[in-house]
Design a protein around this motif. Structure first.
Motif, mmCIF file in Angstrom:
data_model
loop_
_atom_site.group_PDB
_atom_site.id
_atom_site.type_symbol
_atom_site.label_atom_id
_atom_site.label_comp_id
_atom_site.label_asym_id
_atom_site.label_seq_id
_atom_site.Cartn_x
_atom_site.Cartn_y
_atom_site.Cartn_z
ATOM 1 N N HIS A 199 0.825 -1.204 0.000
ATOM 2 C CA HIS A 199 0.000 0.000 0.000
ATOM 3 C C HIS A 199 0.862 1.258 0.000
ATOM 4 O O HIS A 199 0.532 2.253 -0.669
ATOM 5 C CB HIS A 199 -0.932 0.000 1.210
ATOM 6 N N TYR A 202 2.176 1.757 -3.425
ATOM 7 C CA TYR A 202 1.072 2.195 -4.281
ATOM 8 C C TYR A 202 0.851 3.701 -4.145
ATOM 9 O O TYR A 202 0.637 4.405 -5.141
ATOM 10 C CB TYR A 202 -0.204 1.430 -3.914
ATOM 11 N N ARG A 203 0.914 4.203 -2.927
ATOM 12 C CA ARG A 203 0.702 5.639 -2.705
ATOM 13 C C ARG A 203 1.790 6.483 -3.371
ATOM 14 O O ARG A 203 1.577 7.652 -3.676
ATOM 15 C CB ARG A 203 0.657 5.932 -1.203
ATOM 16 N N GLU A 204 2.945 5.870 -3.597
ATOM 17 C CA GLU A 204 4.036 6.569 -4.287
ATOM 18 C C GLU A 204 4.020 6.321 -5.787
ATOM 19 O O GLU A 204 4.924 6.754 -6.509
ATOM 20 C CB GLU A 204 5.381 6.106 -3.704
ATOM 21 N N THR A 303 -6.805 1.815 6.276
ATOM 22 C CA THR A 303 -6.670 2.555 5.023
ATOM 23 C C THR A 303 -7.743 2.105 4.044
ATOM 24 O O THR A 303 -7.871 2.636 2.955
ATOM 25 C CB THR A 303 -5.284 2.304 4.385
#
Length: 347
Positions: A199, A202-204, A303
Motif C-alpha cells: 500500500h 502504491y501511494r508513491e 486505510t
C-alpha cells in the motif's frame, strides 16, 4: 504372518488413539489456560471486595457481533481483452498469466491469489506498455485496463484484509490471548507488513519488485491471533473498569494515618502486590507485547475504503484498554499517596 499383521493393525490403532487423546488434551489445555486468564481478573476483583467487606461488582463481558464476510467484500470491475489482442500479450510474457486467470479455477480463486495476480498483472502491463511494441489500438486498450486496475488495487488489498477466508478466520475470536497460544502471531505480523508495504508503494505510484502473500496464508488461517488479541483487550478493559469502580466506590472504608485502624489498607495493599502486581500485570505485559508486535502494521486495516462500522476493533480496543490501565493505576497511586506510601513499597 497374520499375527504380525494383526499386531501392526493394533499398533496403528493405538498410535491413532494416542494422537487423538493428545490432540484433545492440547485443546483442553488451551481452554484451561484461556479461562485461567479470566479467573485471574475475577479473583482479583473478589479479593478487593472481600477486603472492603462488600459485594463485588457484577461483570458482564459483552457478546460482540461480528460482520458477515459477504458484507465486507467489495466487487471489483471485470476487464477483458479479446482473443486476438490477448495473443499479442505473449510479446510481453503476459499470455500465460492471463490464461491461468481465465481457467475455471482462476475465476474462483481466493483473495490472496487474486491480489498476487493483480500485482503481477499490473507489473506486467506497466512493462508491456513501456516497450512501445504494441499497435496503437491495443496500446490504448491496455492503458485503459491498466488505469482501472491501478485504481482498484486498494480494493483488492481491502478484500484480502477483510473478506479472505484466512484473515476473516483470524480476525474474530471469543478466546483470550496467552503466550502459550500465540501460534501464527509472527505470520500474521509478516502478512500485515507485506500488505502495508504494498500500500505504501502504491501511494508513491510504484509496485514491488517481488510480492509474496501466499506463503503466510495457511498459517494465518489456522489461528485466530488478531481476534484473540482484540477480545482480550476488550475483556481486560471491562475487568479493569469494574475493579477501578470497586475500589473507588468503597474507598471510604479504607483508613490510614495515625490513630486509625489500618488493617483494611494493609490487606488491600497485599491484594495489590499479590494479585495485581503478581498476576494481572504480567498478563497485561504479554498482551501489550502481542499488540505491539502487530501495531507497526495495524494501520493497513484502516486505510481500507470500507464503512467505519466494518473496521476491525483492535485499534479502538487498545485505546480503551490503555486508558483503563491508566485509570486503574491512578487509583492505586492516589491511595498510596493518601496513606503516605510509595507504589509497591513493602511494609
Amino acid at each position: 504372518m497374520n499375527n504380525i499383521r494383526g499386531q501392526c493393525v493394533k499398533g496403528a490403532k493405538s498410535a491413532i488413539a494416542i494422537s487423538i487423546i493428545m490432540a484433545a488434551c492440547l485443546v483442553l489445555l488451551g481452554c484451561e489456560r484461556s479461562s485461567s486468564v479470566e479467573a485471574k481478573f475475577e479473583n482479583y476483583l473478589e479479593r478487593l471486595a472481600n477486603v472492603q467487606e462488600n459485594e463485588a461488582i457484577e461483570v458482564a463481558t459483552s457478546t460482540y457481533e461480528y460482520p458477515r464476510k459477504r458484507d465486507l467484500f467489495q466487487q471489483p470491475s471485470r476487464q477483458t481483452v479479446g482473443l486476438v489482442d490477448a495473443l499479442q500479450l505473449s510479446k510481453c510474457h503476459l499470455m500465460e498469466l492471463v490464461a491461468q486467470r481465465n481457467t475455471v479455477l482462476g475465476k474462483v480463486q481466493d483473495q490472496f491469489r487474486s491480489l498476487e495476480y493483480e500485482v503481477a498483472l499490473l507489473s506486467g502491463l506497466k512493462s508491456c506498455l513501456a516497450t512501445n511494441e504494441l499497435n496503437a489500438d491495443l496500446n490504448q486498450d491496455l492503458q485503459r485496463i491498466y488505469n482501472i486496475k491501478w485504481q482498484e488495487l486498494p480494493l483488492h488489498i481491502t478484500n484480502t484484509l477483510y473478506s479472505s477466508d484466512a484473515l476473516y478466520a483470524n480476525a474474530f475470536s471469543t478466546n483470550w490471548y496467552t503466550e502459550e497460544t500465540n501460534q501464527g502471531l509472527y505470520s500474521l505480523q509478516s502478512a500485515l507488513e507485506e500488505l502495508s508495504s504494498l500500500h505504501a508503494l502504491y501511494r508513491e505510484g510504484e509496485l514491488p519488485e517481488y510480492f509474496d502473500i501466499l506463503s503466510y496464508q495457511e498459517e494465518i488461517e489456522k489461528y485466530d491471533q488478531l481476534g484473540r488479541i482484540s477480545y482480550s483487550l476488550q475483556s481486560a478493559t471491562v475487568y479493569l473498569h469494574a475493579s477501578t469502580q470497586q475500589l473507588k466506590q468503597y474507598d471510604s472504608v479504607i483508613f490510614c494515618g495515625k490513630n486509625r485502624d489500618t488493617t483494611k489498607y494493609r490487606r488491600l495493599k497485599n491484594v495489590f502486590q499479590k494479585y495485581y502486581v503478581g498476576e494481572i500485570q504480567p498478563y497485561l505485559a504479554d498482551l501489550n507485547s502481542a499488540y505491539h508486535t502487530l501495531s507497526p502494521h495495524i494501520g493497513i486495516l484502516y486505510t481500507a475504503n470500507l464503512d467505519k462500522q466494518y473496521h476491525h476493533p483492535v485499534q479502538s480496543a487498545y485505546t480503551e484498554y490503555k486508558q483503563a490501565t491508566i485509570n486503574h493505576a491512578q487509583y492505586w497511586m492516589s491511595l498510596f499517596k493518601r496513606c503516605g506510601d510509595q507504589v509497591g513499597q513493602s511494609r
